[in-house]
Design a protein around this motif. Structure first.
Motif, PDB file in Angstrom:
ATOM      1  N   CYS A  84      -1.114  -4.693   5.261  1.00 49.55           N
ATOM      2  CA  CYS A  84      -0.933  -5.558   4.085  1.00 49.55           C
ATOM      3  C   CYS A  84      -0.705  -7.020   4.466  1.00 49.55           C
TER       4      CYS A  84
ATOM      5  N   CYS B  32       3.285  -3.493   9.655  1.00 49.51           N
ATOM      6  CA  CYS B  32       2.772  -2.780   8.491  1.00 49.51           C
ATOM      7  C   CYS B  32       1.581  -1.966   8.952  1.00 49.51           C
ATOM      8  N   ARG B  33       1.739  -0.644   8.970  1.00 47.65           N
ATOM      9  CA  ARG B  33       0.658   0.208   9.445  1.00 47.65           C
ATOM     10  C   ARG B  33      -0.528   0.178   8.478  1.00 47.65           C
ATOM     11  N   CYS B  34      -0.243  -0.074   7.209  1.00 53.31           N
ATOM     12  CA  CYS B  34      -1.313  -0.078   6.209  1.00 53.31           C
ATOM     13  C   CYS B  34      -2.122  -1.369   6.234  1.00 53.31           C
TER      14      CYS B  34
ATOM     15  N   GLN C  55       0.887  -1.166   0.000  1.00 50.59           N
ATOM     16  CA  GLN C  55       0.000   0.000   0.000  1.00 50.59           C
ATOM     17  C   GLN C  55       0.926   1.217   0.000  1.00 50.59           C
ATOM     18  N   CYS C  56       1.184   1.820   1.168  1.00 47.89           N
ATOM     19  CA  CYS C  56       2.131   2.948   1.113  1.00 47.89           C
ATOM     20  C   CYS C  56       3.503   2.474   0.684  1.00 47.89           C
ATOM     21  N   GLY C  57       3.839   1.226   1.006  1.00 45.76           N
ATOM     22  CA  GLY C  57       5.089   0.644   0.549  1.00 45.76           C
ATOM     23  C   GLY C  57       6.267   0.812   1.488  1.00 45.76           C
TER      24      GLY C  57
ATOM     25  N   CYS D 183       7.026  -0.134   4.505  1.00 48.76           N
ATOM     26  CA  CYS D 183       7.543  -1.267   5.282  1.00 48.76           C
ATOM     27  C   CYS D 183       8.065  -2.383   4.395  1.00 48.76           C
ATOM     28  N   GLN D 184       7.820  -2.285   3.076  1.00 48.60           N
ATOM     29  CA  GLN D 184       7.915  -3.496   2.246  1.00 48.60           C
ATOM     30  C   GLN D 184       9.340  -4.002   2.041  1.00 48.60           C
TER      31      GLN D 184
ATOM     32  N   LEU E  52       4.175   4.714   9.151  1.00 48.84           N
ATOM     33  CA  LEU E  52       5.479   4.085   9.388  1.00 48.84           C
ATOM     34  C   LEU E  52       6.646   5.006   9.011  1.00 48.84           C
TER      35      LEU E  52
HETATM   36  S1  FES Z   1       2.594  -0.735   3.220  1.00 49.93           S
HETATM   37 FE1  FES Z   1       2.430   1.003   4.500  1.00 49.93          FE
HETATM   38  S2  FES Z   1       3.405   0.357   6.312  1.00 49.93           S
HETATM   39 FE2  FES Z   1       3.286  -1.436   5.131  1.00 49.93          FE
END
Ligand code: FES
Ligand code: FES
Lengths: 162, 740
Positions: free
Chosen positions: A136, A132-134, A96-98, A100-101, B350
């Protein structure tokens, strides 16, 4: 001066020996794929491999990797030559936001190195330290299991040639 | 010893004033149009603000909204690509700079939020794509010397007599033609990409570490800054000894700024260590008298009409009403009343707040991941005195936002630091900074009294106590969005809003979601403002994040009191909300067919927010007092699902974000300071605690509505309702905690 191997290339840095590896890799060597999320070993965004082991580099002084081999997200695949996990990440539209990926993929890659076909429970426990805050997680899990299943199929087809 | 005296504070602000920083050339309207912030080096044809087609076949899409993970860049690219007839995967996506053409049509400002983007851009971007395609066809007819009627398009090509000519071939001619304003749109039955599943366009960049976030930006000569701020919001610096820190390795500057003390060094770690070594002394602030227990006690007192803490104002206003609630209650067969609590919460994206700024001679360049590039530009203009038209803002990917990246105090900070030091600066907040110096989801105490008769909920009397986000939002957003308004003007407007919302009418975001979904004959909504001064702002799904918990728990409590089926009760009372009624019906059928394993229990909730309807079923077990959510089924109607897989991802994400709040989220004040600091004491849900999420998309055929937020509100009540089935305990306090 600390010397180590970064993605296969010998490097040296005059950063203070207590500088966390994360900042040395990001700011001295310019590899920005590894992220800062907590600085306290709590989120996994900064995960790299040190001699193959998934390691939280925001709390690891660069002096601790002297003479060792460090691999980052940039070292396991590129947009033109994706690591199987990265390909699965795209196929499952994981990010998602990416943010943490990179850390997620590095932890997953270390898991698959030692356990090429993990169970769902093994994936969950290996990945529990990567936040992962989003949210995923369902897709991260599915992508890792898919790569594990591929490895499994590959082994099986080697065992029983058609 | 080198002590900065408080009387010399704020020289920066004073010098900005002297330089005319508060009256910059920001055209509110009517003035000449500024040029588009399009990359001129890319060349080619720019038919409108969104597209740039080059002769070598590249097509750039200038994405007007900010990508914080919600998938908006893929979604908007898909909408314009569909009508342009070009595979969206072939776009190069660029986040647009500041220009009125990129305003969010839902807001009239260049802001991303409120789950508005797909809904607001759907029709306009389709039209832009169609107009551009029509122009390419017209150019092709001229270039090929054939009638336009014999031409069609297919994925980036004009097709004539079986021959395929790439769009790029006609770009030069198209550039000389005038675009139609209303070229015909595709029949949705012919859509190729809208409604299709394909990987989001940023997946590869984000899976390879090559996606650029604000924290990743570097500029030549850049130095790093870390800031020490007061532990209690609103406290001012009294004094600080900077002597020892100035001699630390790599440290180049220690400067005082509006929010605290900044340390600048050659490397980030040097700046961080030096900032941590400072021992600033702060003045007292009114918030220092406030603990979380004070907040809750004052809210309870205010609700009961009792006395609250000294210096805390209580404002009472009426909200929407209809019928006669007292009469409704008097004739009800059953009356149920309960009070619910939701605490303050942090966003905890994050990626912590950060910004990079380079100030040149009368111009500046800012890089940051923000929900408002125009707000960011205004803040730089305001703090520096540089003409806004001479400030370029580069938006990056946002490492999560959830409402947090609409408020940009870090942009003001980086501007003050860059001005004071004369260096290009990267400012990076630590996780602790992010947790403790942000703005927060307001705490809420909510009481609902409901009367039912004959299976209908006839009377609904709802009251919410807490702070309002709108005054803080105005105070934080106006300076950037309207730099022409001076600081005193901003304070006056925010103060007026504060007063009005406490005394004249309810802040819509304080009471939204508490009363709208059901067909109550008699309705009363009231709001009691009690605000202790902790900065407040939008947080994913805003008021719905707490009101749905109260409302949907109460519906379940009524069902229990009436011995009714909770789904049937909802169906019988949502006749005026057909789309919500429909998702409840579909989810209810799913639930009826579920056979949870022994020890697992189902809970149901449904909620309408951001024009989207969602029903969720949580499958929950409780072991040794620990709540575990195994599976969530989510039924969503968001109209046309532009990218169904992203809709699913947003529901999954909304559920998991909401579960962190339902099970863990609790931001607490000790003497006005935030107690939590990092993920050990502000935990996020982990993979091994995360449920499977099944998403069912119901397409009612309407134009698309929002998906970034609506997945969140139903999850906390769905879990609480399941916990009641599992244990008989009715949990009315978030985070959900069982009595021992
Ligand atoms: S994709 Fe946003 S924190 Fe994992
Ligand atoms: S940044 Fe290293 S674990 Fe969070």
């Amino acid at each position: 001066m600390v010397r180590f191997v970064l993605n296969g290339t010998p490097v040296e840095t005059d950063d203070a020996p207590d500088t966390p590896l994360l900042w040395v890799v990001r700011d001295t060597f310019g590899l920005k794929g590894s992220k800062y999320g907590c600085g306290a070993g709590l989120c996994g965004a900064c995960t790299m491999h040190v001699d193959g082991a998934a390691t939280r580099t925001c709390v690891l002084p660069v002096s601790a990797v002297a003479g060792r081999s460090v691999t980052t997200i940039e070292g396991i695949g590129t947009p033109d030559a994706l690591h199987p996990l990265q390909a699965a990440w795209v196929e499952h539209s994981v990010p998602q936001c990416g943010y943490c990926q990179s850390g997620q993929i590095m932890t997953a890659a270390a898991l698959l190195e030692r356990n090429p076909n993990p169970t769902a429970t093994e994936v969950e426990s290996a990945m529990a330290g990567n936040l992962c805050r989003c949210g995923c997680y369902p897709r991260i899990k599915a992508a890792i299991l898919a790569v594990g299943a591929l490895a499994h199929d590959a082994t099986r087809s080697e065992e029983t040639p058609a | 010893m080198n002590t900065v005296n408080v009387s010399r504070r704020r020289f920066l602000r004073a010098s900005a004033l002297a330089g005319g920083g508060l009256v910059v050339g920001f055209s509110l309207s009517g003035c000449a149009r500024a040029p588009l912030p399009i990359d001129p080096d890319a060349g080619g044809w720019v038919p409108n603000a969104f597209l740039q087609l080059t002769g070598d076949g590249h097509v750039r899409f200038y994405c007007p909204r900010d990508e914080m993970g919600q998938g908006v860049s893929t979604g908007l690219a898909t909408i314009i690509a569909e009508e342009l007839d070009l595979d969206p995967a072939r776009f190069d996506i660029v986040f647009a700079g500041v220009h009125e053409d990129y305003d969010n049509p839902a807001m009239g400002m260049q802001v991303t939020g409120g789950s508005t983007s797909i809904k607001a851009h759907y029709a306009p971007l389709r039209q832009v794509g169609a107009n551009t395609r029509a122009l390419l066809l017209e150019a092709a007819a001229l270039d090929l010397g054939v009638p336009a009627a014999g031409l069609r398009t297919d994925d980036g090509h004009v097709v004539h007599d079986g021959a395929r000519h790439p769009y790029a071939r006609f770009v030069a001619t198209a550039a000389r033609l005038t675009a139609p304003q209303a070229a015909p749109l595709k029949d949705p039955a012919d859509f190729r990409w809208i409604g299709a599943d394909f990987p989001r366009l940023d997946a590869t960049a984000k899976a390879t570490g090559t996606a650029e976030f604000g924290i990743d930006v570097e500029v030549p000569g850049m130095h790093y800054a870390a800031v020490r701020r007061p532990p209690v919001a609103g406290a001012r610096l009294k004094s600080v000894d900077t002597g020892a820190v100035r001699d630390m390795p790599g440290v180049t500057d220690v400067v005082e700024i509006g929010s605290g003390v900044a340390v600048v060094a050659e490397r980030y770690w040097q700046a961080r260590k030096a900032a941590d070594a400072l021992q600033p002394v702060w003045h007292d602030a009114p918030l220092a008298r406030v603990d979380s227990a004070t907040v809750r006690r004052d809210y309870e007192q205010a609700l009961a009409g009792g006395a609250v803490s000294d210096g805390v104002d209580v404002g009472r206003v009426s909200g929407p009403s209809r019928g006669d609630v007292d009469a409704g209650m008097a004739t009800a067969e059953t009356v149920v009343e309960a009070t619910y609590w939701a605490p303050h919460l942090a966003h905890a994206p994050l990626e912590p707040m950060n910004a990079v700024l380079r100030i040149g001679d009368g111009e500046a360049e800012l890089w940051t991941g923000t929900q408002s590039v125009s707000g960011a530009r205004g803040l730089v203009a305001r703090a520096s005195g540089i003409d806004a038209e001479r400030i370029r803002v580069h938006n990056t990917y946002l490492g999560g936002a959830f409402g947090r990246r609409g408020t940009l105090t870090h942009v003001t900070e980086v501007t003050e630091i860059a001005l004071a030091t004369g260096k290009p600066i990267k400012l990076l907040w630590s996780r602790e900074d992010d947790m403790r110096h942000g703005l927060y989801r307001p705490a809420s105490l909510m009481t609902i009294r409901a009367g039912a008769a004959g299976g209908r909920i006839t009377a609904w009397d709802a009251r919410r106590v807490g702070g309002n986000i709108t005054p803080d939002t105005i105070e934080n957003a106006l300076p950037g969005l309207f730099p022409a308004i001076g600081d005193r003007g901003v304070r006056w407007i925010a103060g007026a809003a504060d007063y009005a919302m406490a005394n004249w009418f309810a802040d819509g975001s304080s009471i939204e979601g508490l009363f709208e979904d059901y067909d109550f004959e008699h309705l009363n909504v009231a709001h009691v403002t009690v605000d202790h001064g902790l900065p407040l702002t939008f947080w994913r799904s805003v008021g719905h994040s707490y009101s749905a918990f109260a409302k949907e728990s109460m519906i379940d409590e009524i069902a229990v009191a009436l011995d009714a089926d909770p789904v049937e009760l909802r169906l019988a009372n949502t006749r005026n909300s057909p789309r919500l009624h429909n998702v409840i019906r579909i989810a209810g059928e799913r639930m009826a067919a579920m056979q949870p394993a022994p020890g697992r229990h189902l809970g149901f909730a449904a909620h309408h927010s951001f024009a989207t309807d969602v029903a969720e079923i949580a499958e929950v077990s409780v072991t040794d007092g620990r709540i575990r959510v195994h599976r969530v089924t989510c039924v969503v109607d968001c109209g046309v699902a532009v990218n169904p897989d992203i809709v699913r991802a947003q529901m999954e994400g909304g559920v998991i974000f909401g579960l962190t709040a339902a099970l863990y989220g609790n931001l607490q004040l000790d003497g006005g300071a935030i107690r939590e600091s990092n993920f050990h004491d502000y935990p996020l849900l982990r993979m091994d605690e995360s449920p499977e999420v099944e998403v069912i998309i119901v397409d009612s055929g309407t134009e698309p509505t929002g998906v970034g937020e609506p997945g969140l509100p139903p999850i906390a009540p769905a879990v609480a309702n399941a916990v009641f089935r599992a244990t008989g305990q009715r949990l009315r306090t978030l985070p959900l905690t069982l009595e021992a």
